[in-house]
Write a protein that holds these residues in place. Structure first.
Motif, PDB file in Angstrom:
ATOM      1  N   ILE A   1       0.835  -1.204   0.000  1.00  0.00           N
ATOM      2  CA  ILE A   1       0.000   0.000   0.000  1.00  0.00           C
ATOM      3  C   ILE A   1       0.868   1.252   0.000  1.00  0.00           C
ATOM      4  O   ILE A   1       0.644   2.188  -0.751  1.00  0.00           O
ATOM      5  N   LYS A   2       1.895   1.258   0.846  1.00  0.00           N
ATOM      6  CA  LYS A   2       2.823   2.405   0.892  1.00  0.00           C
ATOM      7  C   LYS A   2       4.217   1.858   1.176  1.00  0.00           C
ATOM      8  O   LYS A   2       4.495   1.382   2.285  1.00  0.00           O
ATOM      9  N   HIS A   3       5.099   1.925   0.179  1.00  0.00           N
ATOM     10  CA  HIS A   3       6.440   1.367   0.343  1.00  0.00           C
ATOM     11  C   HIS A   3       7.347   1.896  -0.758  1.00  0.00           C
ATOM     12  O   HIS A   3       6.913   2.111  -1.896  1.00  0.00           O
ATOM     13  N   SER A   4       8.601   2.111  -0.417  1.00  0.00           N
ATOM     14  CA  SER A   4       9.604   2.486  -1.406  1.00  0.00           C
ATOM     15  C   SER A   4      10.913   1.803  -1.038  1.00  0.00           C
ATOM     16  O   SER A   4      11.158   1.476   0.127  1.00  0.00           O
ATOM     17  N   GLU A   5      11.738   1.555  -2.049  1.00  0.00           N
ATOM     18  CA  GLU A   5      13.037   0.929  -1.841  1.00  0.00           C
ATOM     19  C   GLU A   5      14.090   1.715  -2.612  1.00  0.00           C
ATOM     20  O   GLU A   5      13.805   2.294  -3.668  1.00  0.00           O
ATOM     21  N   TYR A   6      15.308   1.701  -2.068  1.00  0.00           N
ATOM     22  CA  TYR A   6      16.425   2.360  -2.740  1.00  0.00           C
ATOM     23  C   TYR A   6      17.086   1.378  -3.700  1.00  0.00           C
ATOM     24  O   TYR A   6      17.352   0.233  -3.352  1.00  0.00           O
ATOM     25  N   THR A   7      17.317   1.827  -4.916  1.00  0.00           N
ATOM     26  CA  THR A   7      17.975   0.991  -5.920  1.00  0.00           C
ATOM     27  C   THR A   7      19.205   1.713  -6.463  1.00  0.00           C
ATOM     28  O   THR A   7      19.217   2.943  -6.604  1.00  0.00           O
ATOM     29  N   GLU A   8      20.223   0.946  -6.780  1.00  0.00           N
ATOM     30  CA  GLU A   8      21.463   1.498  -7.317  1.00  0.00           C
ATOM     31  C   GLU A   8      21.306   1.708  -8.825  1.00  0.00           C
ATOM     32  O   GLU A   8      20.885   0.804  -9.549  1.00  0.00           O
ATOM     33  N   ILE A   9      21.603   2.905  -9.295  1.00  0.00           N
ATOM     34  CA  ILE A   9      21.434   3.171 -10.724  1.00  0.00           C
ATOM     35  C   ILE A   9      22.769   3.213 -11.462  1.00  0.00           C
ATOM     36  O   ILE A   9      22.821   2.982 -12.663  1.00  0.00           O
ATOM     37  N   MET A  10      23.860   3.533 -10.786  1.00  0.00           N
ATOM     38  CA  MET A  10      25.158   3.533 -11.467  1.00  0.00           C
ATOM     39  C   MET A  10      26.254   3.563 -10.413  1.00  0.00           C
ATOM     40  O   MET A  10      26.012   3.839  -9.241  1.00  0.00           O
ATOM     41  N   GLU A  11      27.441   3.276 -10.860  1.00  0.00           N
ATOM     42  CA  GLU A  11      28.586   3.321  -9.960  1.00  0.00           C
ATOM     43  C   GLU A  11      29.680   4.143 -10.617  1.00  0.00           C
ATOM     44  O   GLU A  11      30.026   3.923 -11.768  1.00  0.00           O
ATOM     45  N   THR A  12      30.158   5.109  -9.872  1.00  0.00           N
ATOM     46  CA  THR A  12      31.293   5.900 -10.330  1.00  0.00           C
ATOM     47  C   THR A  12      32.498   5.513  -9.487  1.00  0.00           C
ATOM     48  O   THR A  12      32.412   4.652  -8.625  1.00  0.00           O
TER      49      THR A  12
ATOM     50  N   GLN B   1      12.649   4.392  -5.159  1.00  0.00           N
ATOM     51  CA  GLN B   1      11.619   4.008  -6.123  1.00  0.00           C
ATOM     52  C   GLN B   1      10.327   3.699  -5.372  1.00  0.00           C
ATOM     53  O   GLN B   1      10.298   2.831  -4.490  1.00  0.00           O
ATOM     54  N   ILE B   2       9.255   4.407  -5.706  1.00  0.00           N
ATOM     55  CA  ILE B   2       7.959   4.203  -5.047  1.00  0.00           C
ATOM     56  C   ILE B   2       7.317   2.936  -5.600  1.00  0.00           C
ATOM     57  O   ILE B   2       7.178   2.774  -6.818  1.00  0.00           O
TER      58      ILE B   2
END
Length: 359
Positions: free
Chosen positions: A271-282, A291-292
Motif C-alpha cells: 500500500i505504501k512502500h519504497s526501496e532504494y535501488t542502485e542506478i550507477m557506480e562511479t 523508487q515508489i
C-alpha cells in the motif's frame, strides 16, 4: 596483503533455550477462563571461519574466527483467555496477551557493536462462533498483534567483514560515527486481522470457507535478494494488505476412497512502500534512488494456491495421488517480469503396503 580467493566459509550457530509455560484453567457456570504465561531465555553463539581458501597467509590458525558474537533474547508474557457460552449455540471469545522482550547482541569481537533492545506488546483478540444447526457453524474474529524484527534486520553481524553496519540512527561526534543503539531503523510489525468463516461437517463430508483481511504496518517483507548464506534479505514495508478467500474440504466417496483438497485466492499488495535501488557506480561512489512501489504485489506471494488429494485406503494397501498448483508470483517487489516465477503444477503419488509380522 590480499584477499583470499576460492574461499569456503564454515558458519556456525549454537542455540540454547530454556522455557516455562504455566497454565491454569478455571471452569465456571457459562464457560472457561484460562490464565497462562511464558518465560523463555534464548542464548546463541555465532562464528565463522575459513575452511579453505587460496592466497591465505602462511601459518594462519585454521580455527581463526573472522567474526564472532553472542545473540540473546529474553521473553516474558502473560495472557488471559475467556471462552463464554451464553447458550448452547453461541460461544464468545476474548483474549489478551502482554509480551515483554529483551533482544540483542553481546560480546561481538573486533567491532564491539553490542546492544540490548526492549519491546513491549499488547495483543488482543475477540471472536464469536454461532452453531446454526448440528452441521453448520459460522464464526467471526478480530485480532491485533505485533512482532519484533529479526536480529538480522537490526544488525547482520555475520556480514561485518563485508562492511555491514548496525541499522540504527547515527551521529558524528568529533569526527567519529556513533550509533544510537536505543533507536533502531527496523520497526516492529503490527497486524490487524479480520476473519469471517463458515464450517460444514457430517459423517462423510466436511467443508470450511474463510475470508480474511490482514492490514499490516511495517510488515517485514523480502526484497528479492539473498545474503551470503542464501537466506532472503528482508526489511520493513510501511503499509501492506493481504486479502484472501480460503476453502478446505473432504468427501468420502466410498468406504475406502476419499478426496480432499484446499485452495486459496488472495491479493497481497504494497500500500505504501519504497526501496532504494542502485542506478550507477562511479569511481568510489554508488548512486541510489528511491523508487515508489505503492500498489505493487508483494514478492514471494502467489495469488492462487491449490491442492487435491485422492486416496484409496484398504489394509494392508494404501494409494494416493496428489496434485499441487502454485500460481505465478514475483520474486521481488518491483513488478519486473524478468523476476516473475511462472505458475507450476506438481503431481506426486505414494503407495504403501504394510507387511505382515515376520515373527
Amino acid at each position: 596483503s590480499q584477499n583470499p580467493t576460492n574461499t569456503l566459509v564454515r558458519a556456525f550457530v549454537g542455540n540454547n533455550q530454556w522455557g516455562w509455560l504455566p497454565n491454569i484453567e478455571i471452569e465456571h457456570a457459562d464457560g472457561l477462563l484460562s490464565l497462562g504465561a511464558e518465560v523463555r531465555v534464548h542464548r546463541s553463539i555465532h562464528w565463522g571461519k575459513i575452511q579453505f581458501a587460496e592466497e591465505l597467509p602462511q601459518n594462519i590458525d585454521p580455527d581463526y574466527h573472522f567474526y564472532e558474537y553472542n545473540g540473546k533474547k529474553n521473553m516474558y508474557s502473560f495472557y488471559v483467555h475467556e471462552l463464554f457460552r451464553p447458550n448452547e449455540n453461541i460461544s464468545l471469545m476474548a483474549d489478551v496477551q502482554f509480551v515483554k522482550i529483551n533482544y540483542g547482541i553481546a560480546n561481538e569481537k573486533y567491532l564491539g557493536n553490542n546492544f540490548n533492545l526492549p519491546y513491549l506488546f499488547i495483543n488482543p483478540k475477540l471472536g464469536i462462533n454461532y452453531n446454526i444447526d448440528s452441521e453448520w457453524n459460522g464464526y467471526f474474529s478480530l485480532a491485533y498483534t505485533s512482532r519484533e524484527p529479526r536480529l538480522k534486520n537490526l544488525y547482520a553481524a555475520e556480514y561485518s567483514f563485508f562492511g555491514e553496519m548496525p541499522l540504527f540512527e547515527t551521529q558524528t561526534v568529533n569526527g567519529v560515527l556513533v550509533y544510537n543503539f536505543a533507536k533502531p531503523l527496523a520497526k516492529p510489525e503490527q497486524l490487524l486481522d479480520l476473519e469471517l468463516g463458515l464450517n460444514y461437517s457430517r459423517a462423510n463430508a466436511r467443508m470450511s470457507v474463510n475470508l480474511y483481511w490482514m492490514e499490516f504496518t511495517n510488515e517485514i517483507v523480502e526484497n528479492g535478494q539473498v545474503d551470503f548464506f542464501g537466506q532472503p534479505i528482508t526489511g520493513n514495508a510501511k503499509r501492506t494488505r493481504h486479502l484472501g478467500f480460503e476453502f478446505d474440504g473432504a468427501v468420502k466417496l466410498f468406504s475406502s476412497l476419499s478426496v480432499n483438497g484446499n485452495f486459496t485466492i488472495s491479493q497481497n499488495k504494497l500500500i505504501k512502500h519504497s526501496e532504494y535501488t542502485e542506478i550507477m557506480e562511479t569511481v568510489g561512489d554508488k548512486i541510489f534512488v528511491s523508487q515508489i512501489l505503492d500498489s505493487n504485489p508483494i514478492g514471494g506471494f502467489p495469488s492462487l494456491l491449490g491442492n487435491v488429494r485422492l486416496a484409496y485406503i484398504k489394509a494392508p494397501l494404501s494409494f494416493s495421488i496428489v496434485l499441487k498448483y502454485v500460481g505465478s508470483f514475483y520474486t521481488d517487489n518491483f513488478k519486473n517480469t524478468r523476476n516473475q516465477n511462472d505458475a507450476y503444477t506438481v503431481v506426486s503419488t505414494e503407495v504403501l503396503y504394510n507387511l505382515p509380522r515376520m515373527y
